[in-house]
Design a protein around this motif. Structure first.
Motif, PDB file in Angstrom:
ATOM      1  N   GLU A 112     -13.201  34.166  11.446  1.00 58.90           N
ATOM      2  CA  GLU A 112     -13.120  33.923  10.004  1.00 58.90           C
ATOM      3  C   GLU A 112     -13.791  32.604   9.636  1.00 58.90           C
ATOM      4  N   HIS A 131      -6.748  36.564   8.870  1.00 58.76           N
ATOM      5  CA  HIS A 131      -7.344  35.481   8.095  1.00 58.76           C
ATOM      6  C   HIS A 131      -6.506  34.213   8.191  1.00 58.76           C
ATOM      7  N   HIS A 140     -19.807  38.098   9.453  1.00 58.52           N
ATOM      8  CA  HIS A 140     -19.136  38.872  10.505  1.00 58.52           C
ATOM      9  C   HIS A 140     -20.136  39.773  11.241  1.00 58.52           C
ATOM     10  N   HIS A 176     -19.670  35.954   3.418  1.00 58.86           N
ATOM     11  CA  HIS A 176     -18.687  35.886   4.510  1.00 58.86           C
ATOM     12  C   HIS A 176     -18.757  37.162   5.355  1.00 58.86           C
ATOM     13  N   GLU A 177     -18.841  38.318   4.696  1.00 53.63           N
ATOM     14  CA  GLU A 177     -18.868  39.594   5.439  1.00 53.63           C
ATOM     15  C   GLU A 177     -20.177  39.760   6.218  1.00 53.63           C
TER      16      GLU A 177
END
Ligand SMILES: [Zn+2]
Length: 255
Positions: free
Chosen positions: A191, A235, A142, A138-139
């Motif tokens: 997100e 989030h 980003h 997920h990071e």
């Protein structure tokens, strides 16, 4: 004379506003990894520099790096596995994964250019390596989605318009208000895009993508009164995310 002054001020205001609108148009570009059109005012090297510059301060804010080398090595291994098996490998970004000592704040985040962080509080709640891959994937999403750079460019744009507004008339406050809302809305989309990319990276690296849902359950369970406001505001609700994650698993499972 007052009427004439107001007209001139309005014209100057409109000119400044037009300048920022045109500037924004010239800053629209397609993200080469997600193929989404976005407003960006910096290049990859600048993103990397900003990330490296802010990393020590972020680390300090979360109690420094965690002293356990084995845990840190696990974080590095999982992070690198995700990168080496995905399109993240083809980006100019310099990925580094940091386990932060903070035992209380459940959080993970990424700075532009590839600096990725997870707190020990979140790390210690994870039940398996696949869930760690979910958080780190997920990071990485980003970073590759260039979300920080996009938000910086958007806020420059809204600040510019607010300046134009306050010269032309007293509209500064109003325009700033729109700007903030827009930033928050983008945050939610960021997100969801990162969850989607995270699932894709997990599958590519051979992890069980369903464990991303496990991560959401952990976040949901930890969402008590002590939940951090910044976490809450950026989030989307874990339940909404779970639905989208299931869609992403269906979309990518045969990759
Ligand atoms: Zn996120």
């Amino acid at each position: 004379m007052r009427g004439r002054n107001l007209k001139i001020r309005l014209l100057i205001g409109v000119a400044i506003a037009l300048f920022f609108v045109f500037k924004r148009c010239s800053q629209r570009e397609e993200n080469p990894y997600t193929h989404r059109m976005q407003t960006i005012s910096m290049n990859a090297n600048e993103e990397i520099a900003i990330g490296l510059q802010s990393a020590p301060q972020m680390t300090q804010q979360y109690g420094g790096l965690h002293p356990n080398n084995q845990y840190q090595a696990l974080v590095d291994n999982v992070g690198n596995k995700l990168i080496n098996n995905s399109i993240a490998r083809e980006t100019p970004y310099k990925y580094e994964f940091h386990l932060l000592a903070d035992p209380n704040t459940i959080n993970a985040f990424a700075l532009p250019g590839g600096q990725v962080f997870i707190t020990y509080a979140l790390f210690s709640k994870l039940e398996n390596e696949d869930q760690l891959a979910g958080v780190l994937g997920h990071e990485i999403g980003h970073v590759l989605g260039r979300h920080s750079a996009e938000r910086i460019a958007e806020s420059e744009y809204w600040q510019g318009l607010a300046t134009a507004g306050s010269v032309g008339a007293d509209m500064g406050g109003l325009v700033s208000g729109i700007g903030q809302n827009t930033l928050l809305t983008n945050g939610r989309d960021d997100e969801l895009e990162s969850d989607d990319l995270g699932v894709k990276f997990m599958i590519k690296a051979g992890y069980q993508p369903e464990e991303m849902i496990g991560v959401m359950e952990i976040l949901k369970a930890s969402a008590g009164p002590n939940r951090l406001p910044e976490f809450k505001s950026t989030h989307p609700d874990p339940d909404n995310r779970i639905e989208k994650i299931q869609e992403a698993i269906e979309k990518y499972k045969n990759l």
